[in-house]
Design a protein around this motif. Structure first.
Motif, PDB file in Angstrom:
ATOM      1  N   LYS A   1       4.364  -9.798  -3.427  1.00 14.47           N
ATOM      2  CA  LYS A   1       4.281  -8.627  -4.300  1.00 14.47           C
ATOM      3  C   LYS A   1       2.825  -8.269  -4.586  1.00 14.47           C
ATOM      4  O   LYS A   1       2.440  -7.088  -4.567  1.00 14.47           O
ATOM      5  CB  LYS A   1       5.033  -8.885  -5.600  1.00 14.47           C
ATOM      6  CG  LYS A   1       5.077  -7.687  -6.533  1.00 14.47           C
ATOM      7  CD  LYS A   1       5.907  -7.980  -7.783  1.00 14.47           C
ATOM      8  CE  LYS A   1       5.943  -6.769  -8.707  1.00 14.47           C
ATOM      9  NZ  LYS A   1       6.746  -7.051  -9.939  1.00 14.47           N
ATOM     10  N   GLN A   2       1.984  -9.284  -4.839  1.00 12.59           N
ATOM     11  CA  GLN A   2       0.574  -9.026  -5.121  1.00 12.59           C
ATOM     12  C   GLN A   2      -0.144  -8.441  -3.905  1.00 12.59           C
ATOM     13  O   GLN A   2      -0.991  -7.553  -4.038  1.00 12.59           O
ATOM     14  CB  GLN A   2      -0.103 -10.327  -5.568  1.00 12.59           C
ATOM     15  CG  GLN A   2       0.357 -10.790  -6.950  1.00 12.59           C
ATOM     16  CD  GLN A   2      -0.193 -12.157  -7.316  1.00 12.59           C
ATOM     17  OE1 GLN A   2      -0.470 -12.991  -6.447  1.00 12.59           O
ATOM     18  NE2 GLN A   2      -0.361 -12.400  -8.614  1.00 12.59           N
ATOM     19  N   LEU A   3       0.194  -8.920  -2.719  1.00 10.22           N
ATOM     20  CA  LEU A   3      -0.421  -8.382  -1.504  1.00 10.22           C
ATOM     21  C   LEU A   3       0.028  -6.951  -1.237  1.00 10.22           C
ATOM     22  O   LEU A   3      -0.771  -6.093  -0.837  1.00 10.22           O
ATOM     23  CB  LEU A   3      -0.083  -9.272  -0.309  1.00 10.22           C
ATOM     24  CG  LEU A   3      -0.736 -10.656  -0.306  1.00 10.22           C
ATOM     25  CD1 LEU A   3      -0.192 -11.512   0.831  1.00 10.22           C
ATOM     26  CD2 LEU A   3      -2.251 -10.539  -0.205  1.00 10.22           C
ATOM     27  N   LEU A   4       1.313  -6.676  -1.476  1.00  5.36           N
ATOM     28  CA  LEU A   4       1.815  -5.317  -1.302  1.00  5.36           C
ATOM     29  C   LEU A   4       1.145  -4.359  -2.277  1.00  5.36           C
ATOM     30  O   LEU A   4       0.770  -3.233  -1.916  1.00  5.36           O
ATOM     31  CB  LEU A   4       3.333  -5.291  -1.497  1.00  5.36           C
ATOM     32  CG  LEU A   4       4.171  -5.939  -0.392  1.00  5.36           C
ATOM     33  CD1 LEU A   4       5.624  -6.050  -0.831  1.00  5.36           C
ATOM     34  CD2 LEU A   4       4.064  -5.160   0.899  1.00  5.36           C
ATOM     35  N   ASN A   5       0.968  -4.803  -3.506  1.00  3.09           N
ATOM     36  CA  ASN A   5       0.310  -3.973  -4.518  1.00  3.09           C
ATOM     37  C   ASN A   5      -1.149  -3.710  -4.145  1.00  3.09           C
ATOM     38  O   ASN A   5      -1.664  -2.605  -4.351  1.00  3.09           O
ATOM     39  CB  ASN A   5       0.386  -4.646  -5.891  1.00  3.09           C
ATOM     40  CG  ASN A   5       1.787  -4.621  -6.481  1.00  3.09           C
ATOM     41  OD1 ASN A   5       2.626  -3.813  -6.068  1.00  3.09           O
ATOM     42  ND2 ASN A   5       2.054  -5.500  -7.429  1.00  3.09           N
TER      43      ASN A   5
ATOM     44  N   VAL B   1       5.494 -13.698   5.791  1.00  8.36           N
ATOM     45  CA  VAL B   1       5.184 -12.528   6.623  1.00  8.36           C
ATOM     46  C   VAL B   1       6.438 -11.701   6.882  1.00  8.36           C
ATOM     47  O   VAL B   1       6.384 -10.466   6.870  1.00  8.36           O
ATOM     48  CB  VAL B   1       4.524 -12.974   7.944  1.00  8.36           C
ATOM     49  CG1 VAL B   1       4.300 -11.780   8.863  1.00  8.36           C
ATOM     50  CG2 VAL B   1       3.204 -13.680   7.661  1.00  8.36           C
ATOM     51  N   MET B   2       7.570 -12.361   7.106  1.00  4.94           N
ATOM     52  CA  MET B   2       8.809 -11.619   7.315  1.00  4.94           C
ATOM     53  C   MET B   2       9.189 -10.844   6.052  1.00  4.94           C
ATOM     54  O   MET B   2       9.656  -9.699   6.123  1.00  4.94           O
ATOM     55  CB  MET B   2       9.938 -12.571   7.724  1.00  4.94           C
ATOM     56  CG  MET B   2      11.236 -11.853   8.045  1.00  4.94           C
ATOM     57  SD  MET B   2      12.451 -12.903   8.884  1.00  4.94           S
ATOM     58  CE  MET B   2      11.838 -12.842  10.568  1.00  4.94           C
ATOM     59  N   MET B   3       8.950 -11.448   4.900  1.00  2.17           N
ATOM     60  CA  MET B   3       9.215 -10.766   3.634  1.00  2.17           C
ATOM     61  C   MET B   3       8.334  -9.521   3.511  1.00  2.17           C
ATOM     62  O   MET B   3       8.803  -8.446   3.098  1.00  2.17           O
ATOM     63  CB  MET B   3       8.936 -11.736   2.472  1.00  2.17           C
ATOM     64  CG  MET B   3       9.273 -11.186   1.102  1.00  2.17           C
ATOM     65  SD  MET B   3       8.803 -12.368  -0.215  1.00  2.17           S
ATOM     66  CE  MET B   3       9.824 -13.783   0.222  1.00  2.17           C
ATOM     67  N   LEU B   4       7.068  -9.653   3.888  1.00  6.66           N
ATOM     68  CA  LEU B   4       6.143  -8.516   3.824  1.00  6.66           C
ATOM     69  C   LEU B   4       6.541  -7.424   4.804  1.00  6.66           C
ATOM     70  O   LEU B   4       6.528  -6.238   4.455  1.00  6.66           O
ATOM     71  CB  LEU B   4       4.720  -8.982   4.121  1.00  6.66           C
ATOM     72  CG  LEU B   4       4.025  -9.794   3.025  1.00  6.66           C
ATOM     73  CD1 LEU B   4       2.771 -10.460   3.563  1.00  6.66           C
ATOM     74  CD2 LEU B   4       3.688  -8.911   1.841  1.00  6.66           C
TER      75      LEU B   4
ATOM     76  N   GLY C   1       7.514  -1.798   5.382  1.00 13.28           N
ATOM     77  CA  GLY C   1       7.888  -0.702   6.277  1.00 13.28           C
ATOM     78  C   GLY C   1       6.674  -0.174   6.994  1.00 13.28           C
ATOM     79  O   GLY C   1       5.887  -0.921   7.548  1.00 13.28           O
ATOM     80  N   SER C   2       6.493   1.119   6.973  1.00 18.42           N
ATOM     81  CA  SER C   2       5.313   1.733   7.593  1.00 18.42           C
ATOM     82  C   SER C   2       4.687   2.696   6.599  1.00 18.42           C
ATOM     83  O   SER C   2       5.373   3.303   5.782  1.00 18.42           O
ATOM     84  CB  SER C   2       5.688   2.475   8.880  1.00 18.42           C
ATOM     85  OG  SER C   2       6.608   3.499   8.598  1.00 18.42           O
ATOM     86  N   ARG C   3       3.370   2.808   6.684  1.00 22.54           N
ATOM     87  CA  ARG C   3       2.638   3.697   5.783  1.00 22.54           C
ATOM     88  C   ARG C   3       2.002   4.805   6.613  1.00 22.54           C
ATOM     89  O   ARG C   3       1.164   4.539   7.465  1.00 22.54           O
ATOM     90  CB  ARG C   3       1.555   2.918   5.037  1.00 22.54           C
ATOM     91  CG  ARG C   3       2.090   1.727   4.265  1.00 22.54           C
ATOM     92  CD  ARG C   3       0.992   1.066   3.455  1.00 22.54           C
ATOM     93  NE  ARG C   3      -0.153   0.716   4.281  1.00 22.54           N
ATOM     94  CZ  ARG C   3      -1.346   0.367   3.791  1.00 22.54           C
ATOM     95  NH1 ARG C   3      -1.534   0.340   2.495  1.00 22.54           N
ATOM     96  NH2 ARG C   3      -2.344   0.051   4.603  1.00 22.54           N
TER      97      ARG C   3
END
Length: 397
Positions: free
Chosen positions: A115-119, A148-151, A156-158
């Motif tokens: 979550k912290q990396l996604l943020n 990594v699979m969770m991420l 998705g894609s940005r």
């Protein structure tokens, strides 16, 4: 030109040199490095590093600061425009991985790290991905794969671009064996190999020495490639490390910049050993590594680290590497992409379709054969005389 000749020529163009040049910049170099130089001479730039701790991800403020608006790095990226390298942030690394196994080994803390990396990626849109640098004894690659699979599932894609995930590993047989056969399966998804979760895997060949005390030797590079193939892993996921520092057994490393400052002749002499016994990769050997990477078909070369390079452009290792690798093929020149196998098949499909479409159009536009005109049949002289005689007889009667 025949279709076969046309496609063969296209393949040659697509398969021109196309390796990635990945450079690390540690946070203690952020204030002094020439960002314009490293941005213009790499395909991927890795900011080192955020530290995963049980109580949360540390060092994020340093990453935020170097990417703040109007910072030197932000200005260099903006100046480079579409030619700017992909920017990644590293997680972990030497001296910053002590709690990494505990964080990813626990489901709750692993989820929090994700979550912290996604943020962080959402907060800093300049970031194209994450580099995982799990530098511990007996690394827990299964837990890293779960992270990594969770991420990948969550991010998705940005903007149509999928995030990039890379990892580093010590190029030892035991380490390779620990993840080469590792697979992971989520609910309602196909089984994935560990290596396929990452866009690139960086072999840190410079962390080992041969019997002569050399690091990152040609034999080490060859051995890693052969071991990679032995396990059936794709070469386009592998990179080989290039050190910008010299080593001598039992002593602290010295940077390439320090080596050149003491003896400038090393920049062009071809020597790979200083007078006091430090082995280093010179410009000639660095260029050889570029050619080796191209010949083997691996993803590219990874550099630790860019702040150790000579400042002067003419003797810079990075400049020699970039000049040797910058011919990336027609796809890169035209579209700004580094061609891979999927690009090749896509191009060939489009070209084949275009070729046969043009053939059909040519046939459709070709004039149809004109029907033969009908001319009166020429009469033989005997037939003409008979008809005249008939006419005369009718008049007499």
């Amino acid at each position: 030109m025949s279709p076969i000749s046309f496609l063969f020529g296209t393949v040659c163009l697509v398969h021109a040199s196309a390796i990635a040049i990945i450079g690390y910049v540690p946070d203690y170099r952020f204030n002094g490095i020439d960002w314009d130089k490293v941005v213009s001479q790499t395909t991927h730039l890795v900011l080192f590093s955020a530290e995963p701790r049980v109580d949360g991800l540390r060092n994020r403020d340093v990453i935020r600061s170097v990417l703040r608006p109007n910072s030197a790095l932000s200005a260099a990226l903006q100046k480079a425009g579409s030619g700017a390298p992909k920017l990644l942030v590293s997680v972990g690394g030497a001296g910053r991985s002590q709690e990494f196994p505990d964080v990813i080994g626990n489901k709750k803390t692993r989820k929090r790290l994700a979550k912290q990396l996604l943020n962080l990626m959402q907060e800093l849109p300049q970031l194209a991905g994450i580099d995982f640098d799990l530098q511990v004894q007996n690394p827990d690659y299964l837990s890293l794969a779960k992270l990594v699979m969770m991420l990948r599932t969550a991010v998705g894609s940005r903007g149509g671009q999928k995030p990039i995930f890379t990892m580093t590993f010590h190029a030892l047989a035991g380490v390779l064996n620990s993840f080469a056969t590792l697979t992971l399966k989520q609910q309602d998804s196909e089984e994935k190999r560990f290596v396929d979760l990452f866009d690139m895997c960086h072999a840190m060949t410079y962390t080992m020495m041969d019997q002569q005390g050399r690091h990152s030797s040609e034999k080490m590079d060859t051995d890693v490639v052969q071991a990679w193939l032995k396990y059936g892993m794709p070469l386009d996921h592998l990179t080989l490390g290039i050190p910008f520092f010299g080593v001598k057994n039992g002593l602290a490393p010295v940077t390439f910049r320090e080596i050149i400052s003491q003896e400038r002749s090393f920049a062009s002499s071809g020597s790979e050993r200083t007078k006091d016994g430090f082995f280093f990769v010179n410009a000639e050997n660095a260029v050889k590594k570029v050619k080796f990477a191209e010949e083997q078909g691996i993803a590219g070369l990874m550099i630790w680290e860019l702040g150790q390079d000579a400042a002067e452009e003419s003797i810079s290792l990075l400049r020699h590497i970039w000049d040797a690798a910058k011919n990336k093929g027609i796809l890169h020149q035209l579209l700004g992409i580094t061609p891979k196998e999927d690009h090749l098949f896509s191009v060939l499909t489009v070209l084949m379709g275009g070729y046969y479409f043009l053939r059909v159009m040519q046939l459709a536009m070709k004039p149809s054969p004109q029907p033969l005109k009908s001319f009166p049949k020429a009469e033989a002289p005997e037939e003409k005389e008979e008809k005249e005689e008939v006419k005369e007889e009718k008049k007499d009667s």
